[in-house]
Design a protein around this motif. Structure first.
Motif, PDB file in Angstrom:
ATOM      1  N   VAL A  84      11.385   5.220  64.735  1.00  0.00           N
ATOM      2  CA  VAL A  84      12.249   4.885  63.594  1.00  0.00           C
ATOM      3  C   VAL A  84      13.238   6.023  63.389  1.00  0.00           C
ATOM      4  CG1 VAL A  84      10.576   3.387  62.451  1.00  0.00           C
ATOM      5  CG2 VAL A  84      10.523   5.846  62.014  1.00  0.00           C
ATOM      6  N   ASP A  85      14.344   5.713  62.692  1.00  0.00           N
ATOM      7  CA  ASP A  85      15.410   6.695  62.495  1.00  0.00           C
ATOM      8  C   ASP A  85      15.131   7.654  61.341  1.00  0.00           C
ATOM      9  OD1 ASP A  85      16.756   5.481  64.566  1.00  0.00           O
ATOM     10  OD2 ASP A  85      17.849   4.100  63.236  1.00  0.00           O
ATOM     11  N   GLN A  86      14.400   7.181  60.328  1.00  0.00           N
ATOM     12  CA  GLN A  86      14.168   7.975  59.128  1.00  0.00           C
ATOM     13  C   GLN A  86      12.685   8.281  58.966  1.00  0.00           C
ATOM     14  OE1 GLN A  86      16.698   9.148  57.348  1.00  0.00           O
ATOM     15  NE2 GLN A  86      18.179   8.030  58.629  1.00  0.00           N
ATOM     16  N   PRO A  87      12.337   9.412  58.328  1.00  0.00           N
ATOM     17  CA  PRO A  87      10.930   9.749  58.134  1.00  0.00           C
ATOM     18  C   PRO A  87      10.253   8.946  57.038  1.00  0.00           C
ATOM     19  CG  PRO A  87      12.310  11.429  57.159  1.00  0.00           C
ATOM     20  CD  PRO A  87      13.239  10.495  57.864  1.00  0.00           C
TER      21      PRO A  87
ATOM     22  N   VAL B 218      10.150   0.927  57.346  1.00  0.00           N
ATOM     23  CA  VAL B 218       8.873   0.393  57.832  1.00  0.00           C
ATOM     24  C   VAL B 218       8.915  -1.132  57.918  1.00  0.00           C
ATOM     25  CG1 VAL B 218       7.565   2.367  57.010  1.00  0.00           C
ATOM     26  CG2 VAL B 218       7.911   0.429  55.501  1.00  0.00           C
ATOM     27  N   ARG B 219       9.704  -1.795  57.068  1.00  0.00           N
ATOM     28  CA  ARG B 219       9.790  -3.249  57.146  1.00  0.00           C
ATOM     29  C   ARG B 219      10.405  -3.687  58.475  1.00  0.00           C
ATOM     30  NH1 ARG B 219      12.178  -4.210  52.585  1.00  0.00           N
ATOM     31  NH2 ARG B 219      10.342  -4.907  51.421  1.00  0.00           N
ATOM     32  N   ASP B 220      11.457  -2.998  58.912  1.00  0.00           N
ATOM     33  CA  ASP B 220      12.060  -3.317  60.207  1.00  0.00           C
ATOM     34  C   ASP B 220      11.093  -3.040  61.352  1.00  0.00           C
ATOM     35  OD1 ASP B 220      14.368  -4.030  58.888  1.00  0.00           O
ATOM     36  OD2 ASP B 220      15.343  -2.073  59.192  1.00  0.00           O
ATOM     37  N   ALA B 221      10.325  -1.955  61.231  1.00  0.00           N
ATOM     38  CA  ALA B 221       9.355  -1.631  62.283  1.00  0.00           C
ATOM     39  C   ALA B 221       8.268  -2.690  62.361  1.00  0.00           C
ATOM     40  CB  ALA B 221       8.747  -0.255  62.021  1.00  0.00           C
ATOM     41  N   VAL B 222       7.795  -3.166  61.186  1.00  0.00           N
ATOM     42  CA  VAL B 222       6.762  -4.211  61.168  1.00  0.00           C
ATOM     43  C   VAL B 222       7.298  -5.495  61.777  1.00  0.00           C
ATOM     44  CG1 VAL B 222       5.385  -5.688  59.665  1.00  0.00           C
ATOM     45  CG2 VAL B 222       5.504  -3.225  59.227  1.00  0.00           C
ATOM     46  N   ARG B 223       8.520  -5.867  61.437  1.00  0.00           N
ATOM     47  CA  ARG B 223       9.113  -7.086  61.992  1.00  0.00           C
ATOM     48  C   ARG B 223       9.235  -6.989  63.515  1.00  0.00           C
ATOM     49  NH1 ARG B 223      13.500  -6.709  59.524  1.00  0.00           N
ATOM     50  NH2 ARG B 223      12.844  -7.765  57.592  1.00  0.00           N
TER      51      ARG B 223
END
Length: 299
Positions: free
Chosen positions: A37-40, A46-51
């Protein structure tokens, strides 16, 4: 998703401080995977990562792959992700590298946390699926942060450096264990090669010489060794080989160089003697006819 290590005022912690400080709390969950991910931190991050990971998991599920199960061990030192059967550590996320943790309010089975990788320094979002314990796991990680922060204040910051040293030592231990296993494999290979060499120590050089078809040349009799001639007596006939073969009638093959008078019956031997005397007389007559010696007087 909204929880970043913030304890609700109307809800107390679920575990005793000793359980997280001296031991760990274990949970079982399904591991959807991790992605950069781009941000810590951040809910949208986290929603984009989960998707993204859910989509990848659906593709793998259509191919017949199951979601792997893992065991989470949570303490004030970090979150360990282990194989539930072999207990092998797959990921060791130290607590001071975890920057965000949250559970999904739209899907109560999903929880995530963001951790900075110690080797690449990239931020990775880890996503898990727990049917009943997603919120509880998130609260447990938050409680571990709360206890670690209190311990940090009590030690004046020295405890953080100690944990970093411990983390680096643990990493070095894992590297040495991996190197040790590789050396054991190489040692087993060398032992097998040594045993193979002991079975045939000379290798191919110890065998008989072979021809182009990798076959030993055929030799029916032993090689004859020449004996130097002597003026006193003629050289003895070569000895009959002990392992000479017989023909298809059961008789030994005839060899005029090594056969003697005792090898034939009397009638055959007398006939051979007569033939030999006649052969000598024929040579004498033929010698007389062609003699041209002028001193002899015969023509």
């Amino acid at each position: 998703m909204s929880r970043a290590f913030i304890r609700k005022k109307d809800k107390s912690w679920m575990h005793t401080p000793e359980a997280l400080a001296k031991h760990f709390i274990a949970y079982n969950a399904k591991f959807l995977g991790s992605t950069e991910v781009d941000q810590p931190k951040g809910t949208e991050v986290v929603r984009d990562a989960v998707r993204k990971l859910k989509f990848q998991r659906h593709i793998k599920k259509s191919e017949g792959q199951k979601i792997p199960k893992v065991e989470l061990q949570i303490s004030i030192y970090g979150v360990k992700i282990l194989d539930p059967k072999s207990k092998d550590v797959q990921h060791n996320c130290q607590l001071h590298r975890i920057s965000f943790c949250a559970d999904d309010k739209t899907d109560k089975r999903i929880f995530t946390f963001i951790c900075k990788d110690s080797e690449s320094n990239k931020h990775l979002c880890y996503v898990f699926d727990s049917e009943k314990c997603a919120e509880e796991i998130t609260l447990t990680i938050g409680q571990a942060f709360d206890l670690a922060y209190k311990k940090f204040l009590e030690s004046g910051g020295k405890d953080v450096e100690t944990r970093k040293q411990i983390g680096s030592l643990q990493k070095r231990i894992q590297e040495l264990e991996t190197e040790n296993s590789e050396l054991k494999k190489q040692l087993r290979v060398l032992e097998e090669q040594l045993l193979t060499a002991q079975v045939s120590p000379g290798g191919r050089s110890s065998k008989a010489p072979t021809d182009i078809f990798d076959m030993v040349p055929f030799s029916p009799v032993a090689p004859l060794v020449p004996v130097p001639a002597s003026s006193a007596s003629p050289p003895p006939p070569p000895a009959r080989p002990a392992d000479i073969r017989k023909d298809l009638f059961g008789a030994e093959p005839f060899d005029p160089f090594i056969c003697g008078a005792a090898d034939f019956p009397p009638d055959i031997q007398s006939r051979l003697d007569e033939m030999q005397e006649g052969f000598k007389m024929g040579l004498t007559v033929e010698g007389a006819v062609f003699s041209l010696d002028p001193l002899d007087g015969h023509c």
